[in-house]
Design a protein around this motif. Structure first.
Motif, mmCIF file in Angstrom:
data_model
loop_
_atom_site.group_PDB
_atom_site.id
_atom_site.type_symbol
_atom_site.label_atom_id
_atom_site.label_comp_id
_atom_site.label_asym_id
_atom_site.label_seq_id
_atom_site.Cartn_x
_atom_site.Cartn_y
_atom_site.Cartn_z
ATOM 1 N N ALA A 139 10.600 -9.497 13.481
ATOM 2 C CA ALA A 139 10.672 -10.659 12.575
ATOM 3 C C ALA A 139 10.374 -10.016 11.162
ATOM 4 N N GLN A 140 9.635 -9.047 10.896
ATOM 5 C CA GLN A 140 9.439 -8.361 9.538
ATOM 6 C C GLN A 140 10.321 -7.774 9.136
ATOM 7 N N ILE A 141 11.165 -7.082 10.023
ATOM 8 C CA ILE A 141 12.378 -6.309 9.570
ATOM 9 C C ILE A 141 13.424 -7.102 9.147
ATOM 10 N N VAL A 142 13.881 -8.063 10.001
ATOM 11 C CA VAL A 142 14.723 -8.928 9.563
ATOM 12 C C VAL A 142 14.608 -9.771 8.670
ATOM 13 N N GLY A 143 13.335 -10.529 8.479
ATOM 14 C CA GLY A 143 12.836 -11.292 7.489
ATOM 15 C C GLY A 143 12.762 -10.831 6.058
ATOM 16 N N LEU A 144 12.679 -9.394 6.058
ATOM 17 C CA LEU A 144 12.313 -8.915 4.679
ATOM 18 C C LEU A 144 13.409 -9.340 3.620
ATOM 19 N N PRO A 145 14.619 -9.404 3.870
ATOM 20 C CA PRO A 145 15.575 -9.714 2.777
ATOM 21 C C PRO A 145 15.341 -11.157 2.381
ATOM 22 N N LEU A 146 14.694 -11.869 3.157
ATOM 23 C CA LEU A 146 14.431 -13.204 2.793
ATOM 24 C C LEU A 146 13.515 -13.265 1.827
ATOM 25 N N LYS A 147 12.390 -12.479 1.966
ATOM 26 C CA LYS A 147 11.260 -12.678 1.421
ATOM 27 C C LYS A 147 11.953 -11.909 -0.249
ATOM 28 N N PRO A 158 10.494 -1.606 17.227
ATOM 29 C CA PRO A 158 11.782 -0.917 17.538
ATOM 30 C C PRO A 158 11.587 -0.068 18.800
ATOM 31 N N HIS A 159 10.555 0.400 18.925
ATOM 32 C CA HIS A 159 10.592 1.461 19.970
ATOM 33 C C HIS A 159 10.806 0.985 21.454
ATOM 34 N N GLN A 160 10.494 -0.577 21.421
ATOM 35 C CA GLN A 160 10.443 -1.363 22.684
ATOM 36 C C GLN A 160 12.125 -1.875 22.964
ATOM 37 N N PHE A 161 13.052 -1.388 22.374
ATOM 38 C CA PHE A 161 14.375 -1.835 22.411
ATOM 39 C C PHE A 161 14.996 -0.481 22.762
ATOM 40 N N SER A 162 16.407 -0.838 23.373
ATOM 41 C CA SER A 162 17.352 0.266 23.638
ATOM 42 C C SER A 162 18.026 0.286 22.290
ATOM 43 N N GLY A 163 18.994 1.405 22.468
ATOM 44 C CA GLY A 163 19.801 1.960 21.165
ATOM 45 C C GLY A 163 20.696 0.727 20.769
ATOM 46 N N GLY A 164 21.323 0.020 21.595
ATOM 47 C CA GLY A 164 22.226 -1.015 21.317
ATOM 48 C C GLY A 164 21.420 -2.258 20.785
ATOM 49 N N GLN A 165 20.222 -2.663 21.363
ATOM 50 C CA GLN A 165 19.425 -3.582 20.664
ATOM 51 C C GLN A 165 18.895 -3.374 19.341
ATOM 52 N N ARG A 166 18.586 -2.028 19.190
ATOM 53 C CA ARG A 166 18.080 -1.693 17.731
ATOM 54 C C ARG A 166 19.189 -1.869 16.826
ATOM 55 N N GLN A 167 20.542 -1.458 17.229
ATOM 56 C CA GLN A 167 21.548 -1.706 16.189
ATOM 57 C C GLN A 167 21.873 -3.317 15.966
ATOM 58 N N ARG A 168 21.659 -3.978 17.073
ATOM 59 C CA ARG A 168 21.794 -5.624 16.859
ATOM 60 C C ARG A 168 20.636 -6.011 15.753
ATOM 61 N N ARG A 195 16.902 -17.590 14.542
ATOM 62 C CA ARG A 195 18.606 -18.174 14.840
ATOM 63 C C ARG A 195 19.345 -16.934 14.596
ATOM 64 N N ILE A 196 19.325 -16.130 13.604
ATOM 65 C CA ILE A 196 20.157 -15.092 13.375
ATOM 66 C C ILE A 196 20.165 -13.992 14.415
ATOM 67 N N CYS A 197 18.906 -13.562 14.934
ATOM 68 C CA CYS A 197 18.459 -12.812 16.139
ATOM 69 C C CYS A 197 19.446 -13.261 17.390
ATOM 70 N N GLU A 198 19.299 -14.612 17.563
ATOM 71 C CA GLU A 198 19.856 -15.149 18.594
ATOM 72 C C GLU A 198 21.403 -14.972 18.712
ATOM 73 N N ARG A 199 21.798 -15.042 17.553
ATOM 74 C CA ARG A 199 23.302 -15.034 17.309
ATOM 75 C C ARG A 199 23.839 -13.491 17.479
ATOM 76 N N VAL A 200 22.871 -12.564 17.216
ATOM 77 C CA VAL A 200 23.475 -11.220 17.511
ATOM 78 C C VAL A 200 23.061 -10.715 18.919
ATOM 79 N N GLY A 201 22.632 -11.491 19.702
ATOM 80 C CA GLY A 201 22.367 -11.351 21.210
ATOM 81 C C GLY A 201 20.873 -10.822 21.529
ATOM 82 N N LEU A 202 19.968 -11.092 20.447
ATOM 83 C CA LEU A 202 18.224 -10.912 20.813
ATOM 84 C C LEU A 202 17.823 -12.056 21.205
ATOM 85 N N LYS A 203 16.499 -12.172 21.896
ATOM 86 C CA LYS A 203 16.117 -13.315 22.227
ATOM 87 C C LYS A 203 14.998 -13.580 21.062
ATOM 88 N N ALA A 204 14.614 -14.897 21.270
ATOM 89 C CA ALA A 204 13.526 -15.510 20.210
ATOM 90 C C ALA A 204 12.042 -14.914 20.702
#
Length: 336
Positions: A115-123, A156-166, A140-149
């Motif tokens: 939430a902090q990483i993706v939300g930084l541009p909004l701030k 980040p360390h809790q995700f796979s490489g593909g999820q991190r790229q999402r 909304r944007i995370c769900e659109r790229v295939g992540l869950k709310a």
């Protein structure tokens, strides 16, 4: 009118001198990572930028966005001279021009949640009035790229490489940009995950009307994605044209060598494999004349003494080679 125009763009770095070199007055070395690039990107297209590792592709992408300050040249985005913008103007422009980085492990802050990483541009750009609104946009944007709310508060360390790229893709998209530099976004991923990310990027392009500069060293990926292709060698564009023309009739020997490396199922009709001599020369001491002549099987004396000019070889198709008039190809014949 082109969305992006790059004119004579260069990025040079001063090489480090040892203490002995400084004391003895040895001149500062200059690395010409990007040297005199001209290109355009039309609104809604994907321009593929391809070349070997170390040829300057990523440096060019970052210089266009002014993540690296260009040494010379001009970048015009939607009529605005990006290279002339002050800090405030560049910050505003960054909302419209974003980047997806190559390494999904190094490009995310390990101490921040999704939430902090993706939300930084909004701030940074004031695109959300409240924290709740920002979180809703991020979800909304995370769900659109295939992540869950319910993953927004994970690290980040809790995700796979593909999820991190999402996550990286979501961060690039959250400010609703128009142009995205995709800096080898699938090269660090497994092949099956690569296909998913490529499909996602194409879907997002269609839905959001995006324009991509897609950087890769894999011509098969570029051939699948791109509308046009620019081939880069040692800081310069050596060939550019529609993807169909580049794949069907590559004119520069370097492009032909890249084409020969693409695996083919039909062994009977397979192109000859082109084996280049040596490695990519150092940008600290590039060859004189045509920079490719030290590795080119077709090189003649003119290649060693004079840099070739870029010539038109077809509709929207250009290349820089002394032997274009002879229409030579390294791809003819049987596999070596």
């Amino acid at each position: 009118m082109s969305l992006l125009t790059v004119e004579n763009l260069s990025k040079h770095y001063e090489g480090r001198r040892s203490l002995v070199e400084r004391l003895t007055g040895v001149p500062q070395t200059v690395v010409r990572a990007v040297n005199g690039i001209d290109l355009t990107v039309e609104k809604g297209e994907i321009l593929g930028l391809i070349g070997e590792s170390g040829c300057g592709k990523s440096t060019l992408g970052r210089a266009i966005l002014r993540l690296h300050e260009p040494t010379t040249g001009k970048v015009t985005f939607d009529g605005t001279d990006v290279t002339a913008l002050d800090a405030a103007g560049l910050k505003a422009m960054r909302r419209r021009m974003q980047i997806i980085f190559q390494d999904p492990y190094a490009s995310l802050n390990p101490r921040r949640t999704v939430a902090q990483i993706v939300g930084l541009p909004l701030k940074l750009h004031g695109l959300a009035q409240t924290d709740d609104e920002a979180r809703a946009i991020v979800a909304r944007i995370c769900e659109r790229v295939g992540l869950k709310a319910n993953q927004l508060d994970r690290y980040p360390h809790q995700f796979s490489g593909g999820q991190r790229q999402r996550i990286g893709i979501a961060r690039a998209l959250v400010s609703n940009p128009e142009f995205i530099v995709c800096d080898e976004p699938v090269s660090a991923l497994d092949v099956s995950i690569q296909a998913q990310i490529i499909a996602l990027l194409l879907e997002l392009k269609r839905e959001m009307g995006l324009t991509y500069l897609f950087i890769s060293h894999d011509i098969s990926v570029i051939g699948y994605l791109a509308d046009r292709v620019a081939v880069m060698y040692l800081g310069e564009i050596v060939e550019m044209g529609p993807v169909e023309a580049i794949l069907a009739n590559p004119r520069h020997p370097y492009t032909q060598s890249l084409m020969s490396a693409v695996p083919e199922v039909d062994h009977a009709g397979r192109r000859a494999r082109v084996r280049l001599a040596g490695d990519l020369p150092s940008p600290l001491n590039p060859p004189a004349g045509c920079k490719f002549h030290t590795r080119c099987p077709l090189a003649v004396e003119a290649c060693r003494s004079r840099a070739p000019v870029t010539e038109t070889v077809g509709p929207g198709h250009s290349a820089a080679c002394h032997r274009l008039a002879e229409n030579l190809s390294l791809l003819e014949g049987t596999p070596a």
